[in-house]
Structure formats: structure tokens, C-alpha cells
Design a protein around this motif. Structure first.
Motif, PDB file in Angstrom:
ATOM      1  N   CYS A  62      -8.849  -5.333  20.865  1.00 39.16           N
ATOM      2  CA  CYS A  62      -7.477  -5.835  20.722  1.00 39.16           C
ATOM      3  C   CYS A  62      -6.587  -4.934  19.874  1.00 39.16           C
ATOM      4  O   CYS A  62      -5.451  -5.302  19.585  1.00 39.16           O
ATOM      5  N   ALA A  63      -7.076  -3.785  19.438  1.00 38.91           N
ATOM      6  CA  ALA A  63      -6.302  -2.810  18.650  1.00 38.91           C
ATOM      7  C   ALA A  63      -5.855  -3.369  17.300  1.00 38.91           C
ATOM      8  O   ALA A  63      -4.796  -3.028  16.793  1.00 38.91           O
ATOM      9  N   GLY A  64      -6.664  -4.204  16.704  1.00 37.02           N
ATOM     10  CA  GLY A  64      -6.397  -4.651  15.342  1.00 37.02           C
ATOM     11  C   GLY A  64      -5.623  -5.940  15.196  1.00 37.02           C
ATOM     12  O   GLY A  64      -5.143  -6.248  14.109  1.00 37.02           O
ATOM     13  N   VAL A  65      -5.523  -6.728  16.238  1.00 41.24           N
ATOM     14  CA  VAL A  65      -4.789  -7.991  16.163  1.00 41.24           C
ATOM     15  C   VAL A  65      -5.672  -9.127  15.658  1.00 41.24           C
ATOM     16  O   VAL A  65      -5.180 -10.094  15.094  1.00 41.24           O
ATOM     17  N   GLY A  66      -6.969  -9.041  15.841  1.00 41.62           N
ATOM     18  CA  GLY A  66      -7.890 -10.061  15.355  1.00 41.62           C
ATOM     19  C   GLY A  66      -8.279 -11.071  16.402  1.00 41.62           C
ATOM     20  O   GLY A  66      -8.722 -12.166  16.056  1.00 41.62           O
ATOM     21  N   THR A  67      -8.153 -10.728  17.673  1.00 39.89           N
ATOM     22  CA  THR A  67      -8.472 -11.697  18.723  1.00 39.89           C
ATOM     23  C   THR A  67      -9.772 -11.408  19.460  1.00 39.89           C
ATOM     24  O   THR A  67     -10.284 -12.291  20.136  1.00 39.89           O
ATOM     25  N   CYS A  68     -10.324 -10.200  19.357  1.00 41.33           N
ATOM     26  CA  CYS A  68     -11.494  -9.859  20.172  1.00 41.33           C
ATOM     27  C   CYS A  68     -12.811  -9.901  19.394  1.00 41.33           C
ATOM     28  O   CYS A  68     -13.869 -10.027  19.983  1.00 41.33           O
ATOM     29  N   ALA A  69     -12.778  -9.753  18.090  1.00 41.62           N
ATOM     30  CA  ALA A  69     -13.963  -9.760  17.223  1.00 41.62           C
ATOM     31  C   ALA A  69     -14.936  -8.625  17.526  1.00 41.62           C
ATOM     32  O   ALA A  69     -16.137  -8.750  17.292  1.00 41.62           O
ATOM     33  N   THR A  70     -14.445  -7.486  18.018  1.00 38.82           N
ATOM     34  CA  THR A  70     -15.323  -6.334  18.260  1.00 38.82           C
ATOM     35  C   THR A  70     -15.431  -5.419  17.046  1.00 38.82           C
ATOM     36  O   THR A  70     -16.243  -4.499  17.055  1.00 38.82           O
ATOM     37  N   CYS A  71     -14.649  -5.654  16.012  1.00 38.24           N
ATOM     38  CA  CYS A  71     -14.694  -4.795  14.824  1.00 38.24           C
ATOM     39  C   CYS A  71     -15.467  -5.470  13.691  1.00 38.24           C
ATOM     40  O   CYS A  71     -15.159  -5.279  12.521  1.00 38.24           O
ATOM     41  N   MET A  72     -16.506  -6.230  14.040  1.00 35.03           N
ATOM     42  CA  MET A  72     -17.311  -6.919  13.026  1.00 35.03           C
ATOM     43  C   MET A  72     -18.060  -5.931  12.150  1.00 35.03           C
ATOM     44  O   MET A  72     -18.616  -4.947  12.649  1.00 35.03           O
ATOM     45  N   VAL A  73     -18.062  -6.192  10.860  1.00 34.24           N
ATOM     46  CA  VAL A  73     -18.843  -5.427   9.892  1.00 34.24           C
ATOM     47  C   VAL A  73     -19.527  -6.424   8.965  1.00 34.24           C
ATOM     48  O   VAL A  73     -19.102  -7.580   8.840  1.00 34.24           O
ATOM     49  N   GLU A  74     -20.586  -5.962   8.333  1.00 33.22           N
ATOM     50  CA  GLU A  74     -21.290  -6.783   7.346  1.00 33.22           C
ATOM     51  C   GLU A  74     -21.016  -6.200   5.968  1.00 33.22           C
ATOM     52  O   GLU A  74     -21.241  -5.014   5.742  1.00 33.22           O
ATOM     53  N   ILE A  75     -20.520  -7.016   5.064  1.00 30.16           N
ATOM     54  CA  ILE A  75     -20.242  -6.570   3.704  1.00 30.16           C
ATOM     55  C   ILE A  75     -21.515  -6.782   2.888  1.00 30.16           C
ATOM     56  O   ILE A  75     -21.908  -7.910   2.601  1.00 30.16           O
ATOM     57  N   VAL A  76     -22.170  -5.697   2.539  1.00 31.83           N
ATOM     58  CA  VAL A  76     -23.425  -5.768   1.797  1.00 31.83           C
ATOM     59  C   VAL A  76     -23.163  -5.879   0.303  1.00 31.83           C
ATOM     60  O   VAL A  76     -23.843  -6.623  -0.405  1.00 31.83           O
TER      61      VAL A  76
END
Length: 201
Positions: free
Chosen positions: A118-132
Motif C-alpha cells: 500500500c506504499a505506507g498507508v497502513g492498509t496491507c500489513a506487508t511491512c510487519m517487523v518485530e521489535i526485539v
């Protein structure tokens, strides 16, 4: 003995009053001057000197602007079984997505093709990261994150919705890239033992 320093108006040479630079050049074996040896002497004089009470620039501490250090851990281990960690530094007050893309860190994995995210809009959830580590430097989860990550662990975030501190923030944030495909687990003890210097021998 002289010193050289750089100030706002340019390069300033500080020399003792009786110091003279001399430069001699001897040209020989030249076709133009094959019959004569030419010797030239030049004196260089300082136009102004820096006051002795002014400290040298080299003595001043280097003040770096505040920045946040990042350790990005790739989801695939190296051949020897150790994690592939990429260290970066960026100023706070930015979206985590922008920091990762500007630093050439793999954010989307297989979803990096056009129209796959989604190019940073927050609708696709493909940019998931884990905060360690370092979640105290990040903003709380947004409504988009709560909706998209409701079945994921609490330390998973969307990089496009995560703000990293303020412009004056410092610290360390450890981020697991592509947590759905990681080949290892984090073993972080919840209650670390505290060494008391009075009781240790």
C-alpha cells in the motif's frame, strides 16, 4: 612551531613571529632548461595570526547530532548459523518505513513489487517487523495496527505506522525483519538477574 585551525572565516595559520617558510625548487634535466640549473627561493608570510588564548578546533569535542542506532536482523541466517545483522543510524522523528527504505534494508520481502503493498498507508500489513528491543523509543500502536495485527504478538508493528522517537532521541532499537519468515527464535529472559555489588564476592 605553528598551528593551523579552521574557523568560520576560513583557514587561519598561527605562527611564531620569527618562523619563516622557505621553499626551494631545483629544476634540472628539463628540455627548456637543459643548459642552466634554476634555483628559486620563495618566502611565505602569514597575513594574520590567531590569538594565543583562542583554543584550537581540534581540542573541541566533536558534537554529533542526536541519533538512534538500529540493528536490523534479517529473517535468514548466515551459512554459519549466526544472524545477519545490519547496523544503521538515523535521526529520530521519522517513520520506521522511511528509515528502512532510505538505508536499503529489505522491508517487504516478496511484496516489494509494485501494487503488492500500500506504499505506507497502513492498509496491507506487508511491512510487519518485530521489535526485539527499544520499544520505548516508538509510538504506541495505532488503530490501523490494532486492526491488522490483532492476531500477532504484541511486539509486532507495521513499519509504516511506527514513529521512531523525537529528533533529539538517542538509543538502540533492534528490529527483526520479515518476522513471519524468520529462521530463528529470540530467547530474551524476561527477568534478568541484577548483580548487587555488595553481595557479590
Amino acid at each position: 612551531m605553528g598551528s593551523v585551525q579552521l574557523n568560520g572565516s576560513g583557514l587561519v595559520a598561527s605562527l611564531s613571529p620569527n618562523h619563516i617558510f622557505s621553499h626551494k625548487t631545483k629544476l634540472s634535466n628539463s628540455k627548456l632548461f637543459s643548459k642552466h640549473n634554476v634555483t628559486r627561493a620563495k618566502s611565505i608570510r602569514a597575513i594574520s595570526t590567531a590569538p594565543a588564548s583562542q583554543p584550537l578546533v581540534a581540542d573541541e569535542p566533536n558534537e554529533e547530532p542526536p541519533a538512534v542506532d538500529f540493528a536490523f536482523v534479517h529473517s535468514v541466517l548466515l551459512p554459519d548459523g549466526t544472524p545477519d545483522v545490519h547496523w544503521r543510524r538515523a535521526s529520530g522523528g521519522q517513520k520506521l518505513r522511511d528509515i528502512m527504505l532510505d538505508s536499503n534494508i529489505d522491508l517487504y520481502g516478496p511484496y516489494s513489487k509494485p501494487l503488492s503493498n500500500c506504499a505506507g498507508v497502513g492498509t496491507c500489513a506487508t511491512c510487519m517487523v518485530e521489535i526485539v528491543n527499544g520499544k520505548e523509543l516508538l509510538n504506541p500502536r495505532t488503530d490501523n495496527e490494532k486492526e491488522k495485527l490483532k492476531r500477532k504478538p504484541k511486539n509486532w508493528r507495521l513499519a509504516c505506522q511506527t514513529n521512531v522517537g523525537n529528533p533529539d532521541s538517542t538509543g538502540l532499537v533492534v528490529i527483526q525483519q520479515l518476522p513471519e519468515w524468520k529462521a530463528h527464535e529470540w530467547n530474551i529472559p524476561r527477568n534478568l538477574p541484577i548483580d548487587d555489588p555488595d553481595t557479590s564476592t
